[in-house]
Motif scaffolding. Structure first.
Motif, PDB file in Angstrom:
ATOM      1  N   ALA A 249       0.829  -1.202   0.000  1.00 17.50           N
ATOM      2  CA  ALA A 249       0.000   0.000   0.000  1.00 17.50           C
ATOM      3  C   ALA A 249       0.865   1.254   0.000  1.00 17.50           C
ATOM      4  O   ALA A 249       0.559   2.233  -0.697  1.00 17.50           O
ATOM      5  CB  ALA A 249      -0.926  -0.010   1.215  1.00 17.50           C
ATOM      6  N   LEU A 254      -1.612   3.911  -1.462  1.00 15.53           N
ATOM      7  CA  LEU A 254      -3.017   3.569  -1.228  1.00 15.53           C
ATOM      8  C   LEU A 254      -3.385   3.691   0.242  1.00 15.53           C
ATOM      9  O   LEU A 254      -2.571   3.421   1.129  1.00 15.53           O
ATOM     10  CB  LEU A 254      -3.292   2.131  -1.677  1.00 15.53           C
ATOM     11  CG  LEU A 254      -3.090   1.814  -3.162  1.00 15.53           C
ATOM     12  CD1 LEU A 254      -3.330   0.336  -3.399  1.00 15.53           C
ATOM     13  CD2 LEU A 254      -4.002   2.657  -4.032  1.00 15.53           C
ATOM     14  N   CYS A 255      -4.633   4.050   0.495  1.00 16.58           N
ATOM     15  CA  CYS A 255      -5.212   4.030   1.837  1.00 16.58           C
ATOM     16  C   CYS A 255      -6.055   2.765   1.970  1.00 16.58           C
ATOM     17  O   CYS A 255      -7.052   2.608   1.270  1.00 16.58           O
ATOM     18  CB  CYS A 255      -6.077   5.270   2.044  1.00 16.58           C
ATOM     19  SG  CYS A 255      -6.976   5.295   3.606  1.00 16.58           S
ATOM     20  N   PRO A 257      -7.690   1.230   5.020  1.00 17.79           N
ATOM     21  CA  PRO A 257      -7.948   1.312   6.465  1.00 17.79           C
ATOM     22  C   PRO A 257      -8.335  -0.005   7.109  1.00 17.79           C
ATOM     23  O   PRO A 257      -7.956  -0.268   8.254  1.00 17.79           O
ATOM     24  CB  PRO A 257      -9.084   2.341   6.562  1.00 17.79           C
ATOM     25  CG  PRO A 257      -9.685   2.413   5.200  1.00 17.79           C
ATOM     26  CD  PRO A 257      -8.587   2.109   4.241  1.00 17.79           C
ATOM     27  N   ALA A 260      -5.202  -1.858   7.738  1.00 19.35           N
ATOM     28  CA  ALA A 260      -4.462  -1.289   8.862  1.00 19.35           C
ATOM     29  C   ALA A 260      -5.049  -1.739  10.195  1.00 19.35           C
ATOM     30  O   ALA A 260      -4.309  -2.048  11.140  1.00 19.35           O
ATOM     31  CB  ALA A 260      -4.464   0.237   8.755  1.00 19.35           C
TER      32      ALA A 260
END
Length: 296
Positions: A249, A254-255, A257, A260
């Motif tokens: 990412a 890139l995000c 979430p 994460a």
């Protein structure tokens, strides 16, 4: 059975995968860091080798199944690595879960010596490895894929050629996001049912008949309800896989979430010394947010 095979890495996944190749009648040369890991294969008829280079000298197709990117780099490119013994025309199939960018670099170096490389990470856990029903996602040349497809069919049920080198590893990262996010969703559902005084086993039974049904709900939902986290896939390995997702990412800007958040759940598990539990023990982290005494 004209192809002579090699297999390097005989852990919880590699051992049953290699045994299935033996049972299919292939000549198999094996190597592992620990002699004890090779013994079950030797007892079943495999020929043991002193190094990865030794395996490569004897085999036409060499499988690797080790833990992380540095391990694959050492096994393939190291002083006693595959690259030291592999002959032009041979194929290396890395079934580990590692970085896609590292895979492409390794494949390029092997290609300079006329050796093809496929990245072929798997999903299905130890049970799938034993049963020969793994999902195998493959990157690399179409010609090399077609050549080794009969071998992959010994170990897997769903085998898909995704694209060029590294594409299999990208697909595996996608798999780990979906699996991790689904585990977290099932864990939240189980926690909600338990906290509300509703039987989570009955909730799971109902959900399995609707749109929420999934393999994760079926297998890991049961684990969470029964508090049975004996590993099928260890949390520390899922943590490693999510680290690879995070690195990809970052490379791509890139995000992600959900990815994460999964990483943080797994970091908490591993940080509490629970990394050898199944990754479905993410449920324990969620419980601890409601009851801090429940994590250990």
């Amino acid at each position: 059975m004209s192809e002579r095979l090699g297999f390097i890495g005989l852990g919880i996944m590699g051992r049953p995968m290699a045994l299935n190749l033996l049972k299919a009648g292939y000549e198999l040369h094996v190597h592992a860091r620990r002699e004890a890991s090779m013994r079950p294969l030797a007892d079943a008829g495999a020929l043991t080798c002193a190094s990865a280079a030794d395996v490569a000298q004897r085999a036409d197709v060499i499988f690797t199944m080790v833990s992380d990117t540095p391990d694959v780099e050492a096994v393939i490119l190291g002083d006693q690595g595959i690259i030291q013994g592999a002959r032009p025309g041979s194929v290396v199939i890395d079934m580990s879960t590692i970085s896609a960018s590292a895979t492409r670099r390794i494949a390029a170096q092997l290609g300079e010596q006329g050796v093809a490389m496929l990245d072929a990470p798997v999903s299905g856990g130890e049970a799938g490895a034993i049963a020969g029903t793994l999902s195998i996602m493959v990157g690399g040349s179409e010609a090399a894929f077609e050549r080794v497809l009969p071998l992959l069919r010994v170990m897997g049920k769903r085998i898909v050629h995704i694209g060029e080198s590294g594409a299999g590893q990208v697909c595996k990262s996608c798999n780990q996001i979906v699996v991790g996010a689904t585990i977290a969703g099932v864990a939240e559902a189980v926690l909600l049912a338990q906290s509300a005084g509703v039987d989570p086993a009955r909730v799971r039974e109902a959900l399995l008949g609707g749109f929420a049904s999934s393999r994760v709900l079926e297998v890991h939902g049961r684990r969470m309800i029964e508090d049975d986290f004996e590993p099928g896939f260890k949390a520390r390995l899922h943590q490693k896989d999510m680290r690879i997702v995070g690195e990809a990412a970052a490379e791509l800007g890139l995000c992600l979430p959900s990815a994460a958040m999964i990483s943080q759940y797994l970091n908490a598990l591993v940080g509490q010394g629970l990394g050898d539990l199944d990754s479905s023990a993410i449920a324990k982290v969620l419980r601890a947010l409601a009851d801090p005494e429940s994590l250990v």
